[in-house]
Design an enzyme around this catalytic site. Structure first.
Site, PDB file in Angstrom:
ATOM      1  N   HIS A 223       0.760   4.836  10.148  1.00 52.76           N
ATOM      2  CA  HIS A 223       1.507   3.597  10.458  1.00 52.76           C
ATOM      3  C   HIS A 223       0.546   2.664  11.199  1.00 52.76           C
ATOM      4  O   HIS A 223      -0.509   2.312  10.664  1.00 52.76           O
ATOM      5  CB  HIS A 223       2.755   3.996  11.257  1.00 52.76           C
ATOM      6  CG  HIS A 223       3.785   2.919  11.449  1.00 52.76           C
ATOM      7  ND1 HIS A 223       3.739   1.701  10.830  1.00 52.76           N
ATOM      8  CD2 HIS A 223       4.913   2.886  12.232  1.00 52.76           C
ATOM      9  CE1 HIS A 223       4.796   0.982  11.208  1.00 52.76           C
ATOM     10  NE2 HIS A 223       5.506   1.679  12.070  1.00 52.76           N
ATOM     11  N   HIS A 262       1.091   1.588   0.222  1.00 57.46           N
ATOM     12  CA  HIS A 262       2.280   1.236   0.995  1.00 57.46           C
ATOM     13  C   HIS A 262       3.501   1.883   0.380  1.00 57.46           C
ATOM     14  O   HIS A 262       3.573   2.038  -0.837  1.00 57.46           O
ATOM     15  CB  HIS A 262       2.465  -0.290   1.034  1.00 57.46           C
ATOM     16  CG  HIS A 262       3.284  -0.715   2.199  1.00 57.46           C
ATOM     17  ND1 HIS A 262       4.652  -0.726   2.165  1.00 57.46           N
ATOM     18  CD2 HIS A 262       2.916  -1.107   3.446  1.00 57.46           C
ATOM     19  CE1 HIS A 262       5.095  -1.117   3.353  1.00 57.46           C
ATOM     20  NE2 HIS A 262       4.067  -1.346   4.150  1.00 57.46           N
ATOM     21  N   ASP A 313      -3.206  -3.536   7.396  1.00 54.15           N
ATOM     22  CA  ASP A 313      -4.173  -2.975   8.334  1.00 54.15           C
ATOM     23  C   ASP A 313      -5.623  -3.093   7.867  1.00 54.15           C
ATOM     24  O   ASP A 313      -6.532  -2.760   8.624  1.00 54.15           O
ATOM     25  CB  ASP A 313      -3.847  -1.497   8.581  1.00 54.15           C
ATOM     26  CG  ASP A 313      -2.589  -1.347   9.413  1.00 54.15           C
ATOM     27  OD1 ASP A 313      -2.444  -2.115  10.379  1.00 54.15           O
ATOM     28  OD2 ASP A 313      -1.753  -0.492   9.087  1.00 54.15           O
TER      29      ASP A 313
HETATM   30  N1  CMC Z   1      -5.764   6.543   0.048  1.00 55.60           N
HETATM   31  C1  CMC Z   1      -5.817   7.400  -0.967  1.00 55.60           C
HETATM   32  N2  CMC Z   1      -4.750   7.771  -1.683  1.00 55.60           N
HETATM   33  C2  CMC Z   1      -3.577   7.219  -1.364  1.00 55.60           C
HETATM   34  C3  CMC Z   1      -3.441   6.321  -0.306  1.00 55.60           C
HETATM   35  C4  CMC Z   1      -4.603   5.979   0.407  1.00 55.60           C
HETATM   36  N3  CMC Z   1      -4.549   5.122   1.417  1.00 55.60           N
HETATM   37  N4  CMC Z   1      -2.161   5.934  -0.213  1.00 55.60           N
HETATM   38  C5  CMC Z   1      -1.494   6.579  -1.160  1.00 55.60           C
HETATM   39  N5  CMC Z   1      -2.348   7.359  -1.857  1.00 55.60           N
HETATM   40  C6  CMC Z   1      -2.031   8.207  -2.990  1.00 55.60           C
HETATM   41  C7  CMC Z   1      -1.622   9.603  -2.486  1.00 55.60           C
HETATM   42  O1  CMC Z   1      -2.705  10.481  -2.419  1.00 55.60           O
HETATM   43  C8  CMC Z   1      -0.615   9.999  -3.532  1.00 55.60           C
HETATM   44  O2  CMC Z   1      -1.305  10.417  -4.667  1.00 55.60           O
HETATM   45  P1  CMC Z   1      -0.787  11.674  -5.509  1.00 55.60           P
HETATM   46  O3  CMC Z   1       0.585  11.280  -5.988  1.00 55.60           O
HETATM   47  O4  CMC Z   1      -1.815  11.823  -6.580  1.00 55.60           O
HETATM   48  O5  CMC Z   1      -0.747  12.814  -4.532  1.00 55.60           O
HETATM   49  C9  CMC Z   1       0.086   8.696  -3.890  1.00 55.60           C
HETATM   50  O6  CMC Z   1      -0.875   7.673  -3.626  1.00 55.60           O
HETATM   51  C10 CMC Z   1       1.351   8.448  -3.087  1.00 55.60           C
HETATM   52  O7  CMC Z   1       1.034   8.584  -1.695  1.00 55.60           O
HETATM   53  P2  CMC Z   1       2.070   8.995  -0.584  1.00 55.60           P
HETATM   54  O8  CMC Z   1       1.332   9.341   0.655  1.00 55.60           O
HETATM   55  O9  CMC Z   1       3.064   9.984  -1.096  1.00 55.60           O
HETATM   56  O10 CMC Z   1       2.836   7.605  -0.432  1.00 55.60           O
HETATM   57  P3  CMC Z   1       3.725   7.189   0.775  1.00 55.60           P
HETATM   58  O11 CMC Z   1       4.630   6.143   0.282  1.00 55.60           O
HETATM   59  O12 CMC Z   1       4.319   8.365   1.450  1.00 55.60           O
HETATM   60  O13 CMC Z   1       2.615   6.619   1.764  1.00 55.60           O
HETATM   61  C11 CMC Z   1       1.316   5.368   3.184  1.00 55.60           C
HETATM   62  C12 CMC Z   1       2.516   5.348   2.221  1.00 55.60           C
HETATM   63  C13 CMC Z   1       1.171   3.989   3.800  1.00 55.60           C
HETATM   64  C14 CMC Z   1       1.572   6.397   4.285  1.00 55.60           C
HETATM   65  C15 CMC Z   1       0.040   5.746   2.406  1.00 55.60           C
HETATM   66  O14 CMC Z   1      -0.232   4.788   1.421  1.00 55.60           O
HETATM   67  C16 CMC Z   1      -1.151   5.933   3.327  1.00 55.60           C
HETATM   68  O15 CMC Z   1      -1.344   7.023   3.876  1.00 55.60           O
HETATM   69  N6  CMC Z   1      -2.002   4.881   3.504  1.00 55.60           N
HETATM   70  C17 CMC Z   1      -3.094   4.950   4.440  1.00 55.60           C
HETATM   71  C18 CMC Z   1      -2.602   4.696   5.851  1.00 55.60           C
HETATM   72  C19 CMC Z   1      -2.283   3.253   6.065  1.00 55.60           C
HETATM   73  O16 CMC Z   1      -3.038   2.362   5.698  1.00 55.60           O
HETATM   74  N7  CMC Z   1      -1.154   3.023   6.729  1.00 55.60           N
HETATM   75  C20 CMC Z   1      -0.683   1.674   7.045  1.00 55.60           C
HETATM   76  C21 CMC Z   1       0.521   1.321   6.246  1.00 55.60           C
HETATM   77  S1  CMC Z   1       0.926  -0.428   6.254  1.00 55.60           S
HETATM   78  C22 CMC Z   1       1.238  -0.847   7.875  1.00 55.60           C
HETATM   79  C23 CMC Z   1       2.216  -0.009   8.580  1.00 55.60           C
HETATM   80  O17 CMC Z   1       3.359   0.100   8.172  1.00 55.60           O
HETATM   81  O18 CMC Z   1       1.850   0.485   9.630  1.00 55.60           O
END
Ligand code: CMC
Length: 376
Positions: A223, A262, A313
């Site tokens: 986050h 996201h 971010d």
């Molecule tokens: N880098 C690499 N792979 C990613 C990323 C990333 N940043 N984000 C998603 N993926 C891939 C993930 O590996 C998965 O692939 P697979 O289905 O092959 O296993 C797929 O995309 C879905 O990911 P998820 O983690 O299940 O998706 P989610 O909706 O639970 O996660 C998230 C959303 C924001 C936690 C995630 O995109 C992430 O970890 N991003 C990096 C951290 C980040 O930048 N966070 C800030 C978010 S925006 C501001 C805020 O709200 O704070």
């Protein structure tokens, strides 16, 4: 029959809300009907705070009174005993730990602490929003052995924060950049920290407790903590020339790349482009655009490889870094903005409350036999 949805409450609608709308396919973000692009171009963080809490834009008189309250030393100051408390903390305490502890402690000094009426909660929200920058800046100075700088009522919310951090007034571009960054981070529907704040508020707990819950949830790297991780990645990459090879290796190693992806947006986060532009302008003024150039290369490679896009971010830290703000202060700055949204959601929750209490689908044992400890 199981009613279990997707993990992580994905796509689950838990409540109605009039505060914030996200169109994840179009990449649109709207506060109280106003597109965040328009607010970034024409409004100020101070005005956006009013918009979020009161539901519409203020007229001239309302804005003047609100701005006066947001800039008043009576609201911005933190008690001397809090400064003593900060001095007692180990210097290695992280700014997010200080923020979480400090906001909790401030409730002990707040004259409205136990009053959950809307009027008292708005007063508390105003104090929390204006005290947070004072607390963040005071810790920055104390941990480096310097005296805190008192707030300056002639300066805007954003200029005053940078003044209290560095002891001198910011340039107009730094003030504008910081203010737009605060506008862009101010609310984001039922994100994890806002949901945490609403869950706390829904027990009829108070504003300070709800904000502390929000801070705790924001701290994590999935986050608000992501902005710090992005800058640590930039530091590891070192130069635009090494960015391509570095990120291709990280992708090959299946690393999670901070600042991308996201839960709601399926396209680029609408906030990212503003922060990229501002980080570039600040970098050009300072004669160093390396961070943005590194991030541009990273973005190109990550989007091509994984079809995921920059989020809020990715570029914020590059702007903050050029202003001289240390990396571990990036998430507290996110909180300094999101406090406006958390407070709006607490007010909305208290305005039409029902306890938030979901169920779990139990998957453990149901008929275990208790065996006394000496027979196990
Ligand atoms: N880098 C690499 N792979 C990613 C990323 C990333 N940043 N984000 C998603 N993926 C891939 C993930 O590996 C998965 O692939 P697979 O289905 O092959 O296993 C797929 O995309 C879905 O990911 P998820 O983690 O299940 O998706 P989610 O909706 O639970 O996660 C998230 C959303 C924001 C936690 C995630 O995109 C992430 O970890 N991003 C990096 C951290 C980040 O930048 N966070 C800030 C978010 S925006 C501001 C805020 O709200 O704070």
């Amino acid at each position: 029959m199981s009613s279990l949805g997707k993990a992580g409450l994905e796509d689950v609608v838990v409540s109605t809300s009039d505060i914030c709308f996200i169109d994840g396919r179009e990449g649109r973000l709207v506060y109280r009907g106003f597109d965040v692009d328009d607010l970034a171009a024409h409004s100020s963080f101070e005005e956006v705070v009013y918009l979020l809490w009161h539901g519409g834009l203020p007229n001239k008189k309302e804005l003047a009174a609100h701005v006066k309250a947001m800039r008043s030393t009576a609201n911005r100051k933190i008690p001397p005993k809090m400064i003593q408390m900060l001095r007692a903390l180990p210097k290695k305490t992280t700014p997010m730990e200080v923020l979480r502890t400090g906001i909790s402690a401030l409730s002990a000094f707040d004259p409205d602490a136990a009053d959950n009426s809307r009027e008292a909660s708005v007063r508390k929200a105003l104090r929390l929003t204006t005290q947070m920058p004072t607390l963040v800046a005071a810790w920055e100075r104390i941990r480096h052995g310097k005296a805190p700088v008192a707030p300056n009522p002639r300066l805007s919310h954003s200029a005053n924060f940078l003044y209290m951090m560095f002891g001198k007034k910011p340039t107009p571009l730094a003030e504008k950049t910081f203010d737009v960054a605060l506008i862009l981070h101010a609310d984001h529907e039922f994100n994890a920290s806002t949901f945490a704040a609403r869950v706390t508020a829904a027990t009829l707990s108070d504003m300070h407790s709800a904000i502390v819950s929000g801070i705790g949830a924001l701290k994590g790297p999935l986050h608000g903590g992501a902005n710090e991780q992005v800058m640590l990645m930039v530091e590891k990459i070192k130069s635009p020339a090494t960015a391509g090879a570095w990120i291709r290796k990280a992708l090959a190693d299946k690393a999670r790349i901070m600042g991308f992806g996201h839960r709601v947006y399926r396209v680029e986060d609408p906030r990212a482009k503003h922060l990229r532009r501002l980080a570039t302008e600040l970098g050009e003024q300072a004669g160093n655009t390396d961070s943005v150039r590194i991030l541009d290369t990273v973005a190109r490679e990550v989007t091509a490889d994984k079809k995921i896009y920059p989020n809020v971010d990715l570029f914020s830290g590059a702007a903050y870094k050029t202003m001289g703000i240390p990396t571990d202060q990036f998430t507290p700055i996110f909180a300094m903005s999101r406090v406006a949204g958390w407070a709006a959601h607490v007010l909305e929750q208290h305005g039409n409350n029902r306890l938030i209490r979901p169920r779990a689908e139990y998957t453990g044992a149901t008929r275990a036999t208790y065996v006394p400890v000496d027979q196990r």
